[in-house]
Enzyme design. Structure first.
Site, PDB file in Angstrom:
ATOM      1  N   HIS A 156      -4.426 -11.411   6.786  1.00 14.73           N
ATOM      2  CA  HIS A 156      -3.096 -11.335   6.188  1.00 14.73           C
ATOM      3  C   HIS A 156      -2.419 -12.706   6.083  1.00 14.73           C
ATOM      4  O   HIS A 156      -1.630 -12.942   5.167  1.00 14.73           O
ATOM      5  CB  HIS A 156      -2.189 -10.404   7.005  1.00 14.73           C
ATOM      6  CG  HIS A 156      -2.434  -8.953   6.756  1.00 14.73           C
ATOM      7  ND1 HIS A 156      -3.537  -8.290   7.260  1.00 14.73           N
ATOM      8  CD2 HIS A 156      -1.729  -8.027   6.057  1.00 14.73           C
ATOM      9  CE1 HIS A 156      -3.494  -7.025   6.889  1.00 14.73           C
ATOM     10  NE2 HIS A 156      -2.410  -6.838   6.152  1.00 14.73           N
ATOM     11  N   ILE A 209      -4.172  -5.294  -0.137  1.00 17.52           N
ATOM     12  CA  ILE A 209      -4.427  -5.100   1.295  1.00 17.52           C
ATOM     13  C   ILE A 209      -3.653  -3.881   1.774  1.00 17.52           C
ATOM     14  O   ILE A 209      -2.462  -3.733   1.491  1.00 17.52           O
ATOM     15  CB  ILE A 209      -4.040  -6.345   2.104  1.00 17.52           C
ATOM     16  CG1 ILE A 209      -4.932  -7.535   1.715  1.00 17.52           C
ATOM     17  CG2 ILE A 209      -4.163  -6.084   3.602  1.00 17.52           C
ATOM     18  CD1 ILE A 209      -4.583  -8.821   2.438  1.00 17.52           C
ATOM     19  N   ALA A 248       0.807  -1.215   0.000  1.00 19.75           N
ATOM     20  CA  ALA A 248       0.000   0.000   0.000  1.00 19.75           C
ATOM     21  C   ALA A 248       0.846   1.273   0.000  1.00 19.75           C
ATOM     22  O   ALA A 248       0.312   2.367   0.166  1.00 19.75           O
ATOM     23  CB  ALA A 248      -0.934   0.000   1.205  1.00 19.75           C
ATOM     24  N   GLY A 251      -2.779  -2.389   5.073  1.00 19.31           N
ATOM     25  CA  GLY A 251      -2.748  -2.434   6.527  1.00 19.31           C
ATOM     26  C   GLY A 251      -3.906  -3.254   7.063  1.00 19.31           C
ATOM     27  O   GLY A 251      -4.569  -3.991   6.324  1.00 19.31           O
ATOM     28  N   ASP A 306      -0.162  -3.741  12.396  1.00 15.82           N
ATOM     29  CA  ASP A 306      -0.046  -3.013  11.125  1.00 15.82           C
ATOM     30  C   ASP A 306      -1.339  -2.259  10.844  1.00 15.82           C
ATOM     31  O   ASP A 306      -1.788  -2.141   9.705  1.00 15.82           O
ATOM     32  CB  ASP A 306       0.287  -3.963   9.976  1.00 15.82           C
ATOM     33  CG  ASP A 306       0.743  -3.227   8.712  1.00 15.82           C
ATOM     34  OD1 ASP A 306       1.116  -2.042   8.812  1.00 15.82           O
ATOM     35  OD2 ASP A 306       0.715  -3.821   7.617  1.00 15.82           O
ATOM     36  N   ARG A 364      12.353 -24.587  -3.356  1.00 16.72           N
ATOM     37  CA  ARG A 364      13.645 -24.334  -4.005  1.00 16.72           C
ATOM     38  C   ARG A 364      14.060 -22.864  -3.928  1.00 16.72           C
ATOM     39  O   ARG A 364      15.172 -22.521  -4.334  1.00 16.72           O
ATOM     40  CB  ARG A 364      13.603 -24.784  -5.472  1.00 16.72           C
ATOM     41  CG  ARG A 364      13.613 -26.306  -5.646  1.00 16.72           C
ATOM     42  CD  ARG A 364      13.820 -26.711  -7.096  1.00 16.72           C
ATOM     43  NE  ARG A 364      12.706 -26.310  -7.938  1.00 16.72           N
ATOM     44  CZ  ARG A 364      11.600 -27.037  -8.109  1.00 16.72           C
ATOM     45  NH1 ARG A 364      11.468 -28.213  -7.500  1.00 16.72           N
ATOM     46  NH2 ARG A 364      10.628 -26.612  -8.904  1.00 16.72           N
ATOM     47  N   HIS A 396       9.225  -5.164   2.327  1.00 15.34           N
ATOM     48  CA  HIS A 396       8.716  -4.808   0.995  1.00 15.34           C
ATOM     49  C   HIS A 396       9.792  -5.068  -0.066  1.00 15.34           C
ATOM     50  O   HIS A 396      10.293  -4.154  -0.711  1.00 15.34           O
ATOM     51  CB  HIS A 396       8.257  -3.351   0.977  1.00 15.34           C
ATOM     52  CG  HIS A 396       7.020  -3.130   1.788  1.00 15.34           C
ATOM     53  ND1 HIS A 396       5.750  -3.204   1.238  1.00 15.34           N
ATOM     54  CD2 HIS A 396       6.848  -2.859   3.101  1.00 15.34           C
ATOM     55  CE1 HIS A 396       4.853  -2.975   2.191  1.00 15.34           C
ATOM     56  NE2 HIS A 396       5.501  -2.781   3.332  1.00 15.34           N
ATOM     57  N   ASN A 404       4.051 -11.156   4.159  1.00 14.55           N
ATOM     58  CA  ASN A 404       3.404 -10.083   3.419  1.00 14.55           C
ATOM     59  C   ASN A 404       4.446  -9.139   2.821  1.00 14.55           C
ATOM     60  O   ASN A 404       5.421  -8.771   3.478  1.00 14.55           O
ATOM     61  CB  ASN A 404       2.442  -9.312   4.329  1.00 14.55           C
ATOM     62  CG  ASN A 404       1.217 -10.141   4.665  1.00 14.55           C
ATOM     63  OD1 ASN A 404       0.272 -10.230   3.888  1.00 14.55           O
ATOM     64  ND2 ASN A 404       1.240 -10.783   5.825  1.00 14.55           N
ATOM     65  N   ALA A 405       4.227  -8.760   1.551  1.00 16.69           N
ATOM     66  CA  ALA A 405       5.134  -7.885   0.797  1.00 16.69           C
ATOM     67  C   ALA A 405       6.519  -8.510   0.659  1.00 16.69           C
ATOM     68  O   ALA A 405       7.542  -7.831   0.771  1.00 16.69           O
ATOM     69  CB  ALA A 405       5.222  -6.493   1.441  1.00 16.69           C
TER      70      ALA A 405
END
Length: 383
Positions: free
Chosen positions: A253, A308, A144, A310, A275, A230, A198, A222-223
């Site tokens: 999440h 998504i 976001a 937060g 978050d 592998r 991120h 997430n992110a």
């Protein structure tokens, strides 16, 4: 103040105990197994029978952008205080004000506003620092965060932002794939917590960053690239190396099955976070995060493209969610208290109920409903 006969969370387990609090710290913790030491002779006016009650340390929130219509990145000091009141109502006694990628001038003002809010704090949770999420993040996993305001690694801008905050930055989130990231980690990890965030980085890059000094991972799963047999990515690096990993346990999440899996795999590394954004504590509807439009429906916050944005949860809701899905309550308490304190090197002051530590604690009933919240031995909330 003497709190008698409660089930007290001490050294990672619940023990029937009497707890003495004075001068803002825990002065004595007398477990029933050890007998008594004359606590019964103390002044009865300051003695409370908490039979059938639970006492745990105050929650520590390392990653929340906002709540009740406000955001740390765009709110004035008086609005930040209103946020702190909401946090305390939900058991949080210490919080890192978490910023968001936004226009640089707005970012600078945010740091000044948080500094002022800290200096003039009178109500609610204590802000014990800043989690600087952005602007040094990867566009490929921006989530976001607004692409227009993402920046390359820039020491000068970081130094300016931190100075405006009064040197309150405690966590710096960054993408280790960005040019200059590894030298930045090597330099600043000596004084600040560096969090990998991120990013599309590989396992190998994550390991390089950890060896350079990174000790933290922002909202695990997430992110970032997912775990593949592998290509294990950051998740594999968390498993292999001594780093802490934030986890959003709102049931949106991360699937409950995955929550249970990681709590079995490496519970001592997990840090419960919300978050949360400005809609936390409010109804569904239109909101804003980092200057972008967010829609909340059925408690899920998303950008117009469905990303998504937060959460709308709280540490308290996440705490109860974890217990509901079968995660051992002792692991959940630690992930919301001691482990976050340890992650930011504050464990000698907060995060556990121990003699000499700050008396931040929550009194709950047997169903883990909050009844009272104390900060430094002072009553913040009584439900």
């Amino acid at each position: 103040m003497i709190l008698r006969n409660a089930s007290v969370f001490v050294d990672g387990k619940f023990i029937p105990s009497d707890v003495t609090v004075s001068d803002g710290v825990f002065q004595n913790i007398q477990t029933k197994e050890e007998g008594t030491t004359g606590l019964e002779k103390q002044e009865e006016a300051d003695s409370y029978d908490l039979s059938d009650k639970i006492i745990i340390p105050g929650f520590i929130e390392l990653h929340s952008h906002g709540c009740v219509g406000y955001d740390f990145t765009t709110s004035a000091p008086d609005e930040i205080e209103k946020m702190c009141e909401f946090y305390s109502e939900n058991g949080i006694t210490s919080i890192l004000a978490t910023t968001m990628t936004i226009g640089y001038d707005t970012y600078k003002k945010a740091m000044q506003n948080i500094k002022e809010a800290c200096e003039n704090h009178t109500k609610g949770s204590r802000i014990i620092g800043i989690n600087m999420e952005g602007p040094f993040l990867g566009a490929s996993k921006k989530g976001a965060h607004d692409t227009r305001y993402l920046l390359s690694i820039n020491e000068q801008k970081y130094e300016e932002l931190n100075e405006l905050s009064g040197d309150r930055v405690r966590i710096i989130d960054l993408d280790p794939d960005l040019p200059g990231a590894i030298p930045f980690i090597e330099k600043y990890s000596k004084k600040k917590v560096i969090s990998l965030a991120h990013t599309s980085c590989t396992y190998e890059t994550a390991v390089t960053a950890i060896e350079a000094g990174a000790t933290h991972v922002t909202h695990l799963f997430n992110a970032m690239n997912g775990l593949h047999h592998r290509a294990p990515g950051i998740v594999g690096a968390v498993s292999d190396y001594p780093v802490n990993a934030e986890i959003i346990c709102d049931g949106i999440h991360i699937h409950p099955s995955v929550m249970r899996l990681v709590f079995k795999a490496f519970p001592e590394k997990l840090l419960l976070i919300s978050d949360s954004m400005s809609a936390a504590g409010l109804a569904d509807g239109p909101y804003e995060l980092g200057g972008q439009k967010v829609t909340v429906k059925d408690g899920k916050a998303t950008l117009d493209d469905g990303t998504i944005a937060g959460s709308t949860t709280t540490i308290y809701k996440a705490f109860k969610k974890c217990i509901e899905i079968g995660i051992p309550v002792e692991d959940v308490v630690l992930s919301a208290t001691l482990y976050p304190a340890r992650a930011i090197h504050a464990e000698n002051e907060i995060g556990s109920i121990a003699v000499g530590k700050r008396a931040d604690f929550i009194i709950m009933d047997k169903n883990y409903n909050i009844e009272k919240v104390y900060s430094g031995g002072k009553l913040l909330v009584s439900h």
